[in-house]
Scaffold this motif. Structure first.
Motif, mmCIF file in Angstrom:
data_model
loop_
_atom_site.group_PDB
_atom_site.id
_atom_site.type_symbol
_atom_site.label_atom_id
_atom_site.label_comp_id
_atom_site.label_asym_id
_atom_site.label_seq_id
_atom_site.Cartn_x
_atom_site.Cartn_y
_atom_site.Cartn_z
ATOM 1 N N UNK A 116 8.087 8.550 -6.410
ATOM 2 C CA UNK A 116 8.804 7.284 -6.260
ATOM 3 C C UNK A 116 9.880 7.097 -7.324
ATOM 4 N N UNK A 117 9.738 7.739 -8.458
ATOM 5 C CA UNK A 117 10.743 7.634 -9.512
ATOM 6 C C UNK A 117 12.045 8.341 -9.182
ATOM 7 N N UNK A 118 12.034 9.165 -8.150
ATOM 8 C CA UNK A 118 13.227 9.919 -7.778
ATOM 9 C C UNK A 118 14.154 9.205 -6.815
ATOM 10 N N UNK A 119 13.719 8.056 -6.291
ATOM 11 C CA UNK A 119 14.589 7.369 -5.328
ATOM 12 C C UNK A 119 15.629 6.526 -6.061
ATOM 13 N N UNK A 120 16.717 6.263 -5.365
ATOM 14 C CA UNK A 120 17.788 5.453 -5.948
ATOM 15 C C UNK A 120 17.387 3.980 -5.953
ATOM 16 N N UNK A 121 17.985 3.227 -6.834
ATOM 17 C CA UNK A 121 17.735 1.780 -6.900
ATOM 18 C C UNK A 121 18.083 1.124 -5.577
ATOM 19 N N UNK A 122 19.147 1.569 -4.968
ATOM 20 C CA UNK A 122 19.564 1.017 -3.670
ATOM 21 C C UNK A 122 18.488 1.242 -2.613
ATOM 22 N N UNK A 123 17.884 2.437 -2.611
ATOM 23 C CA UNK A 123 16.823 2.736 -1.647
ATOM 24 C C UNK A 123 15.605 1.841 -1.892
ATOM 25 N N UNK A 124 15.249 1.650 -3.153
ATOM 26 C CA UNK A 124 14.122 0.771 -3.483
ATOM 27 C C UNK A 124 14.410 -0.658 -3.022
ATOM 28 N N UNK A 125 15.621 -1.114 -3.236
ATOM 29 C CA UNK A 125 16.004 -2.452 -2.798
ATOM 30 C C UNK A 125 15.966 -2.590 -1.289
ATOM 31 N N UNK A 126 16.445 -1.564 -0.590
ATOM 32 C CA UNK A 126 16.404 -1.586 0.876
ATOM 33 C C UNK A 126 14.966 -1.579 1.389
ATOM 34 N N UNK B 108 0.840 -1.195 0.000
ATOM 35 C CA UNK B 108 0.000 0.000 0.000
ATOM 36 C C UNK B 108 0.879 1.251 0.000
ATOM 37 N N UNK B 109 0.285 2.321 -0.457
ATOM 38 C CA UNK B 109 1.015 3.592 -0.508
ATOM 39 C C UNK B 109 1.455 4.020 0.888
ATOM 40 N N UNK B 110 0.582 3.845 1.872
ATOM 41 C CA UNK B 110 0.934 4.264 3.235
ATOM 42 C C UNK B 110 2.068 3.414 3.807
ATOM 43 N N UNK B 111 2.091 2.124 3.483
ATOM 44 C CA UNK B 111 3.170 1.260 3.954
ATOM 45 C C UNK B 111 4.495 1.655 3.306
ATOM 46 N N UNK B 112 4.465 1.963 2.018
ATOM 47 C CA UNK B 112 5.687 2.409 1.341
ATOM 48 C C UNK B 112 6.196 3.718 1.944
ATOM 49 N N UNK B 113 5.275 4.632 2.246
ATOM 50 C CA UNK B 113 5.676 5.898 2.857
ATOM 51 C C UNK B 113 6.280 5.670 4.239
ATOM 52 N N UNK B 114 5.685 4.765 4.997
ATOM 53 C CA UNK B 114 6.214 4.429 6.326
ATOM 54 C C UNK B 114 7.641 3.881 6.219
ATOM 55 N N UNK C 223 12.339 -2.902 -0.164
ATOM 56 C CA UNK C 223 11.813 -4.260 -0.370
ATOM 57 C C UNK C 223 12.389 -5.212 0.676
ATOM 58 N N UNK C 224 13.678 -5.097 0.926
ATOM 59 C CA UNK C 224 14.325 -5.949 1.930
ATOM 60 C C UNK C 224 13.682 -5.767 3.306
ATOM 61 N N UNK C 225 13.424 -4.522 3.681
ATOM 62 C CA UNK C 225 12.801 -4.242 4.986
ATOM 63 C C UNK C 225 11.368 -4.780 5.032
#
Length: 56
Positions: A31-41, A9-15, A43-45
């Motif tokens: 969301x397109x402005x974040x780094x690939x590393x941040x997106x991966x982190x 959910x959008x709220x979970x991603x924001x959290x 998902x990992x979390x």
């Protein structure tokens, strides 16, 4: 081409973005402005949290 529906959910991603320290980027650039590393982190979390909930 249809847009794929997200699993988080959008709220979970924001959290998660707030917890991981890049929410300001999301607010400014979306969301397109974040780094690939941040997106991966992120998902990992999310996986870590899901595993914790399943383990209880």
């Amino acid at each position: 081409m249809s847009r794929r529906r997200g699993l988080m959910s959008e709220s979970f991603k924001e959290e998660l973005a707030k917890e991981l320290g890049f929410y300001d980027t999301v607010k400014k650039e979306g969301w397109g402005g974040i780094r690939s590393r941040d997106a991966g982190n992120m998902v990992k979390r999310a996986i870590e949290l899901a595993e914790q909930r399943l383990g209880k």
